[in-house]
Design a protein around this motif. Structure first.
Motif, PDB file in Angstrom:
ATOM      1  N   UNK A   1      -5.206  36.561  40.562  1.00  0.00           N
ATOM      2  CA  UNK A   1      -5.527  36.010  39.245  1.00  0.00           C
ATOM      3  C   UNK A   1      -4.907  34.635  39.067  1.00  0.00           C
ATOM      4  N   UNK A   2      -3.666  34.479  39.493  1.00  0.00           N
ATOM      5  CA  UNK A   2      -2.975  33.193  39.338  1.00  0.00           C
ATOM      6  C   UNK A   2      -3.631  32.113  40.194  1.00  0.00           C
ATOM      7  N   UNK A   3      -3.982  32.457  41.423  1.00  0.00           N
ATOM      8  CA  UNK A   3      -4.636  31.484  42.297  1.00  0.00           C
ATOM      9  C   UNK A   3      -5.975  31.047  41.719  1.00  0.00           C
ATOM     10  N   UNK A   4      -6.739  31.994  41.221  1.00  0.00           N
ATOM     11  CA  UNK A   4      -8.034  31.647  40.611  1.00  0.00           C
ATOM     12  C   UNK A   4      -7.839  30.750  39.393  1.00  0.00           C
ATOM     13  N   UNK A   5      -6.818  31.040  38.612  1.00  0.00           N
ATOM     14  CA  UNK A   5      -6.528  30.232  37.424  1.00  0.00           C
ATOM     15  C   UNK A   5      -6.164  28.803  37.815  1.00  0.00           C
ATOM     16  N   UNK A   6      -5.307  28.658  38.828  1.00  0.00           N
ATOM     17  CA  UNK A   6      -4.904  27.317  39.261  1.00  0.00           C
ATOM     18  C   UNK A   6      -6.052  26.564  39.921  1.00  0.00           C
ATOM     19  N   UNK A   7      -6.905  27.267  40.637  1.00  0.00           N
ATOM     20  CA  UNK A   7      -8.062  26.624  41.262  1.00  0.00           C
ATOM     21  C   UNK A   7      -9.035  26.114  40.213  1.00  0.00           C
ATOM     22  N   UNK A   8      -9.128  26.835  39.088  1.00  0.00           N
ATOM     23  CA  UNK A   8      -9.995  26.380  37.993  1.00  0.00           C
ATOM     24  C   UNK A   8      -9.446  25.118  37.341  1.00  0.00           C
ATOM     25  N   UNK A   9      -8.122  24.991  37.273  1.00  0.00           N
ATOM     26  CA  UNK A   9      -7.491  23.803  36.681  1.00  0.00           C
ATOM     27  C   UNK A   9      -7.651  22.600  37.598  1.00  0.00           C
ATOM     28  N   UNK A  10      -7.372  22.803  38.891  1.00  0.00           N
ATOM     29  CA  UNK A  10      -7.453  21.718  39.881  1.00  0.00           C
ATOM     30  C   UNK A  10      -7.886  22.333  41.206  1.00  0.00           C
ATOM     31  N   UNK A  11      -9.172  22.239  41.536  1.00  0.00           N
ATOM     32  CA  UNK A  11      -9.680  22.904  42.737  1.00  0.00           C
ATOM     33  C   UNK A  11      -8.868  22.551  43.988  1.00  0.00           C
ATOM     34  N   UNK A  12      -8.487  23.584  44.729  1.00  0.00           N
ATOM     35  CA  UNK A  12      -7.640  23.363  45.891  1.00  0.00           C
ATOM     36  C   UNK A  12      -8.421  22.703  47.021  1.00  0.00           C
ATOM     37  N   UNK A  13      -7.837  21.625  47.538  1.00  0.00           N
ATOM     38  CA  UNK A  13      -8.369  21.004  48.753  1.00  0.00           C
ATOM     39  C   UNK A  13      -7.853  21.734  49.979  1.00  0.00           C
ATOM     40  N   UNK A  14      -6.593  22.211  49.908  1.00  0.00           N
ATOM     41  CA  UNK A  14      -5.955  22.908  51.022  1.00  0.00           C
ATOM     42  C   UNK A  14      -5.200  24.101  50.456  1.00  0.00           C
ATOM     43  N   UNK A  15      -5.309  25.248  51.116  1.00  0.00           N
ATOM     44  CA  UNK A  15      -4.522  26.428  50.765  1.00  0.00           C
ATOM     45  C   UNK A  15      -3.822  26.915  52.023  1.00  0.00           C
ATOM     46  N   UNK A  16      -2.489  26.980  51.979  1.00  0.00           N
ATOM     47  CA  UNK A  16      -1.683  27.329  53.148  1.00  0.00           C
ATOM     48  C   UNK A  16      -0.964  28.644  52.888  1.00  0.00           C
ATOM     49  N   UNK A  17      -1.269  29.653  53.684  1.00  0.00           N
ATOM     50  CA  UNK A  17      -0.604  30.951  53.572  1.00  0.00           C
ATOM     51  C   UNK A  17       0.544  30.990  54.569  1.00  0.00           C
ATOM     52  N   UNK A  18       1.749  30.633  54.108  1.00  0.00           N
ATOM     53  CA  UNK A  18       2.916  30.531  54.989  1.00  0.00           C
ATOM     54  C   UNK A  18       3.952  31.609  54.728  1.00  0.00           C
ATOM     55  N   UNK A  19       3.722  32.481  53.742  1.00  0.00           N
ATOM     56  CA  UNK A  19       4.700  33.537  53.450  1.00  0.00           C
ATOM     57  C   UNK A  19       4.717  34.559  54.583  1.00  0.00           C
ATOM     58  N   UNK A  20       5.913  35.037  54.906  1.00  0.00           N
ATOM     59  CA  UNK A  20       6.002  36.040  55.953  1.00  0.00           C
ATOM     60  C   UNK A  20       7.360  36.701  55.997  1.00  0.00           C
ATOM     61  N   UNK A  21       7.401  37.887  56.568  1.00  0.00           N
ATOM     62  CA  UNK A  21       8.649  38.619  56.784  1.00  0.00           C
ATOM     63  C   UNK A  21       8.671  39.113  58.218  1.00  0.00           C
ATOM     64  N   UNK A  22       9.868  39.451  58.707  1.00  0.00           N
ATOM     65  CA  UNK A  22       9.991  39.964  60.064  1.00  0.00           C
ATOM     66  C   UNK A  22      11.005  41.095  60.112  1.00  0.00           C
ATOM     67  N   UNK A  23      10.809  41.985  61.054  1.00  0.00           N
ATOM     68  CA  UNK A  23      11.753  43.067  61.319  1.00  0.00           C
ATOM     69  C   UNK A  23      11.609  43.405  62.795  1.00  0.00           C
ATOM     70  N   UNK A  24      12.235  44.487  63.220  1.00  0.00           N
ATOM     71  CA  UNK A  24      12.140  44.856  64.622  1.00  0.00           C
ATOM     72  C   UNK A  24      12.955  46.088  64.903  1.00  0.00           C
ATOM     73  N   UNK A  25      13.041  46.431  66.170  1.00  0.00           N
ATOM     74  CA  UNK A  25      13.844  47.576  66.565  1.00  0.00           C
ATOM     75  C   UNK A  25      15.322  47.273  66.323  1.00  0.00           C
ATOM     76  N   UNK A  26      16.126  48.322  66.269  1.00  0.00           N
ATOM     77  CA  UNK A  26      17.561  48.132  66.050  1.00  0.00           C
ATOM     78  C   UNK A  26      18.219  47.599  67.316  1.00  0.00           C
ATOM     79  N   UNK A  27      19.486  47.194  67.186  1.00  0.00           N
ATOM     80  CA  UNK A  27      20.218  46.688  68.343  1.00  0.00           C
ATOM     81  C   UNK A  27      20.296  47.745  69.444  1.00  0.00           C
ATOM     82  N   UNK A  28      20.325  49.012  69.028  1.00  0.00           N
ATOM     83  CA  UNK A  28      20.364  50.109  70.001  1.00  0.00           C
ATOM     84  C   UNK A  28      18.980  50.468  70.534  1.00  0.00           C
TER      85      UNK A  28
END
Length: 259
Positions: free
Chosen positions: A70-97
């Motif tokens: 909803x927020x992205x659509x609202x902001x795109x209506x105010x000022x249409x996006x020329x570029x949208x970058x999806x850079x959010x991320x998380x990481x995990x993995x096996x334990x040290x053992x």
């Protein structure tokens, strides 16, 4: 007055997202920045405003589709996006053992990295098609090129991001919408600081931002850096499975808990 170029960046609280936001901050740019940490997001926004950019911020978890859409659509209506970058991320993995990630951590990475990318991109596909303009940028990883035994959830999530971006690019090109798939290796961020193991061809955040933005600015189909690491991953994938498995098992690591 000339309209500012409108750019969306997720993961703007720190790391790559913050670096990309600061790179693009300028007097002729309107930045819509999304992050989960209010204080760190505001610090990024303050730096971007100091560089002359108009900045709006949204405090969201990209895994929550309805509010962020909803927020992205609202902001795109105010000022249409020329570029949208999806850079959010998380990481995990096996334990040290070597204990497996477990269901909670494995699916958290898929929800954030893969579904979160889709939650950001999907609200913009129809508007960009209608405008016959725009560029979507998804951030995958060299871990997408050959699954790593010590981070199966992360490898799966980033492989999904890569496949999703490649498919979108072929789908949207006839409509005039560009899609750039970014495949980075190791670079200096708080996420990498939690990685305890080998980091071949490690580069700085500034270098990675420079390489990625050059690719975005020329509307490249793919941006891969460093190429030697990617070639090594691809070579392991092309080998007989038993040999590839033995090679990737040799790069033993664990990831300390964190976001």
């Amino acid at each position: 007055m000339t309209a500012r170029r409108s750019i969306l960046v997720t993961g703007a609280s720190s790391g790559l997202g913050a670096g990309l936001a600061r790179h693009y901050a300028a007097a002729d740019v309107r930045l819509a920045l999304i992050g989960r940490d209010a204080a760190r997001l505001e610090a990024t926004a303050a730096d971007c405003r100091a560089a002359g950019a108009e900045v709006v911020t949204g405090l969201f978890d990209v895994a929550e589709a309805a509010p962020i859409g909803a927020w992205i659509a609202e902001q795109d209506a105010v000022a249409p996006f020329a570029i949208a970058i999806a850079a959010a991320g998380v990481s995990a993995g096996t334990s040290e053992a070597g204990a497996p990630e477990g269901h909670k951590l494995a699916t958290l990475q898929v929800r954030t990295n893969l579904l979160g990318t889709m939650n950001v991109m999907e609200p913009l596909i129809a508007p960009m098609i209608a405008r016959k303009a725009g560029q979507l940028v998804v951030v995958s990883s060299t871990a997408a090129l050959r699954g790593l035994p010590y981070s199966p959830g992360y490898s799966a999530s980033k492989a999904g991001v890569r496949a999703y971006g490649e498919a979108l690019r072929a789908l949207l090109a006839p409509a005039g919408v560009a899609v750039t798939v970014v495949v980075p290796g190791f670079f200096d961020t708080p996420m990498t600081d939690r990685w305890k193991g080998p980091t071949p061809f490690m580069t700085s955040l500034d270098t990675m931002v420079r390489v990625i933005t050059r690719g975005i600015d020329r509307r490249a189909a793919r941006v891969t850096h460093p190429r030697l690491l990617a070639l090594g991953q691809q070579a392991a994938d092309l080998m007989p499975a038993a040999i590839g498995d033995r090679i990737v098992r040799g790069f033993r690591f664990h990831i300390e808990p964190g976001a």
